[in-house]
Write an enzyme that holds these catalytic residues in place. Sequence first.
Site, PDB file in Angstrom:
ATOM      1  N   ASP A  95       0.814  -1.215   0.000  1.00  0.00           N
ATOM      2  CA  ASP A  95       0.000   0.000   0.000  1.00  0.00           C
ATOM      3  C   ASP A  95       0.851   1.271   0.000  1.00  0.00           C
ATOM      4  O   ASP A  95       0.650   2.161  -0.805  1.00  0.00           O
ATOM      5  CB  ASP A  95      -0.990   0.004   1.193  1.00  0.00           C
ATOM      6  N   ASP A  98       6.718   4.142   3.805  1.00  0.00           N
ATOM      7  CA  ASP A  98       6.823   5.253   4.749  1.00  0.00           C
ATOM      8  C   ASP A  98       8.297   5.326   5.176  1.00  0.00           C
ATOM      9  O   ASP A  98       9.133   5.864   4.463  1.00  0.00           O
ATOM     10  CB  ASP A  98       5.855   4.942   5.901  1.00  0.00           C
ATOM     11  N   GLY A 100      10.259   2.831   5.177  1.00  0.00           N
ATOM     12  CA  GLY A 100      10.967   1.900   4.302  1.00  0.00           C
ATOM     13  C   GLY A 100      11.394   0.624   5.013  1.00  0.00           C
ATOM     14  O   GLY A 100      11.846  -0.325   4.367  1.00  0.00           O
ATOM     15  N   THR A 102       9.653  -1.835   6.522  1.00  0.00           N
ATOM     16  CA  THR A 102       8.873  -3.040   6.217  1.00  0.00           C
ATOM     17  C   THR A 102       9.207  -3.600   4.840  1.00  0.00           C
ATOM     18  O   THR A 102       9.522  -4.786   4.693  1.00  0.00           O
ATOM     19  CB  THR A 102       7.355  -2.729   6.288  1.00  0.00           C
ATOM     20  N   LYS A 126       5.767   8.016   0.608  1.00  0.00           N
ATOM     21  CA  LYS A 126       6.003   9.213   1.442  1.00  0.00           C
ATOM     22  C   LYS A 126       7.510   9.349   1.613  1.00  0.00           C
ATOM     23  O   LYS A 126       8.053   8.979   2.657  1.00  0.00           O
ATOM     24  CB  LYS A 126       5.368   9.015   2.835  1.00  0.00           C
ATOM     25  N   ASP A 154      -5.578   1.571   6.956  1.00  0.00           N
ATOM     26  CA  ASP A 154      -6.359   1.760   8.175  1.00  0.00           C
ATOM     27  C   ASP A 154      -5.719   2.738   9.144  1.00  0.00           C
ATOM     28  O   ASP A 154      -4.547   3.101   9.024  1.00  0.00           O
ATOM     29  CB  ASP A 154      -6.473   0.418   8.913  1.00  0.00           C
TER      30      ASP A 154
HETATM   31  P1  IMP Z   1       7.192   1.534   6.929  1.00  0.00           P
HETATM   32  O1  IMP Z   1       7.859   0.286   7.412  1.00  0.00           O
HETATM   33  O2  IMP Z   1       7.370   2.669   7.881  1.00  0.00           O
HETATM   34  O3  IMP Z   1       7.591   1.924   5.518  1.00  0.00           O
HETATM   35  O4  IMP Z   1       5.639   1.304   6.996  1.00  0.00           O
HETATM   36  C1  IMP Z   1       5.030   0.475   6.145  1.00  0.00           C
HETATM   37  C2  IMP Z   1       3.612   0.142   6.557  1.00  0.00           C
HETATM   38  O5  IMP Z   1       3.071   1.018   7.555  1.00  0.00           O
HETATM   39  C3  IMP Z   1       2.727   0.321   5.362  1.00  0.00           C
HETATM   40  O6  IMP Z   1       2.728  -0.826   4.553  1.00  0.00           O
HETATM   41  C4  IMP Z   1       1.389   0.590   6.008  1.00  0.00           C
HETATM   42  O7  IMP Z   1       0.745  -0.620   6.304  1.00  0.00           O
HETATM   43  C5  IMP Z   1       1.735   1.352   7.272  1.00  0.00           C
HETATM   44  N1  IMP Z   1       1.619   2.802   7.030  1.00  0.00           N
HETATM   45  C6  IMP Z   1       2.606   3.703   6.826  1.00  0.00           C
HETATM   46  N2  IMP Z   1       2.118   4.937   6.633  1.00  0.00           N
HETATM   47  C7  IMP Z   1       0.779   4.797   6.709  1.00  0.00           C
HETATM   48  C8  IMP Z   1      -0.309   5.737   6.569  1.00  0.00           C
HETATM   49  O8  IMP Z   1      -0.168   6.936   6.326  1.00  0.00           O
HETATM   50  N3  IMP Z   1      -1.553   5.206   6.725  1.00  0.00           N
HETATM   51  C9  IMP Z   1      -1.790   3.889   6.969  1.00  0.00           C
HETATM   52  N4  IMP Z   1      -0.819   3.003   7.084  1.00  0.00           N
HETATM   53  C10 IMP Z   1       0.457   3.447   6.961  1.00  0.00           C
HETATM   54 MG    MG Z   2       1.373  -2.402   4.842  1.00  0.00          MG
END
Ligand code: IMP
Ligand code: MG
Length: 169
Positions: A95, A98, A100, A102, A126, A154
């Site tokens: 989806d 953010d 990075g 995950t 983002k 969500d």
């Molecule tokens: P990361 O590991 O910070 O890049 O986060 C990845 C996961 O966090 C995404 O796959 C989303 O499931 C969740 N996430 C990050 N930003 C948002 C947001 O703005 N709204 C909802 N879920 C988010």
């Molecule tokens: Mg996700």
Amino acid sequence: MRVLIPEEKITERVNELARSISADYAGGSMLALVVLKGAFVFAADLLRRVEGVKIYCDFIKASSYGYSKESSGVVNIELVPKLSMEGERVLIVDDIVDTGYTISKIKEWVLSRGAASCRVCVLLDKPSRRRVPFQADYVGFTIPDEFVVGYGMDCAEEYRTLPYVAVVD
Ligand code: IMP
Ligand code: MG
């Protein structure tokens, strides 16, 4: 609640992404690895529009968030796909990128399982929030640093079924 990306804009962009993916994977097969739960709506729309590619689907779930809005950096793979990654051209569908953390961890996992290639397609990016360097191969929209919901995403498990992307104010 403020609409950030209306339904028609999403449809238009998803069609464009599907065309690029169809061209890039033409004639061969692809293993679409959908990241649960947030990518389920995007993946369903996107993958149904890819043409001329034999598509296998599986699902992966990683956790780092819990109920907070900030990624912890510690990522666990909670649901391991059943299909083998060995020799496959894997396309991870997520989806949003953010921090990075995950997606980097999932990509690393896929490559460690012997995938022939691994690309990433995300609906939203983002870039201003990045904590580890990461660039997706296919990006729907680049958005500012705002917490978004809808179209699969969500906030504490609410809003996933909204047909558009919105900001909760
Ligand atoms: P990361 O590991 O910070 O890049 O986060 C990845 C996961 O966090 C995404 O796959 C989303 O499931 C969740 N996430 C990050 N930003 C948002 C947001 O703005 N709204 C909802 N879920 C988010
Ligand atoms: Mg996700």
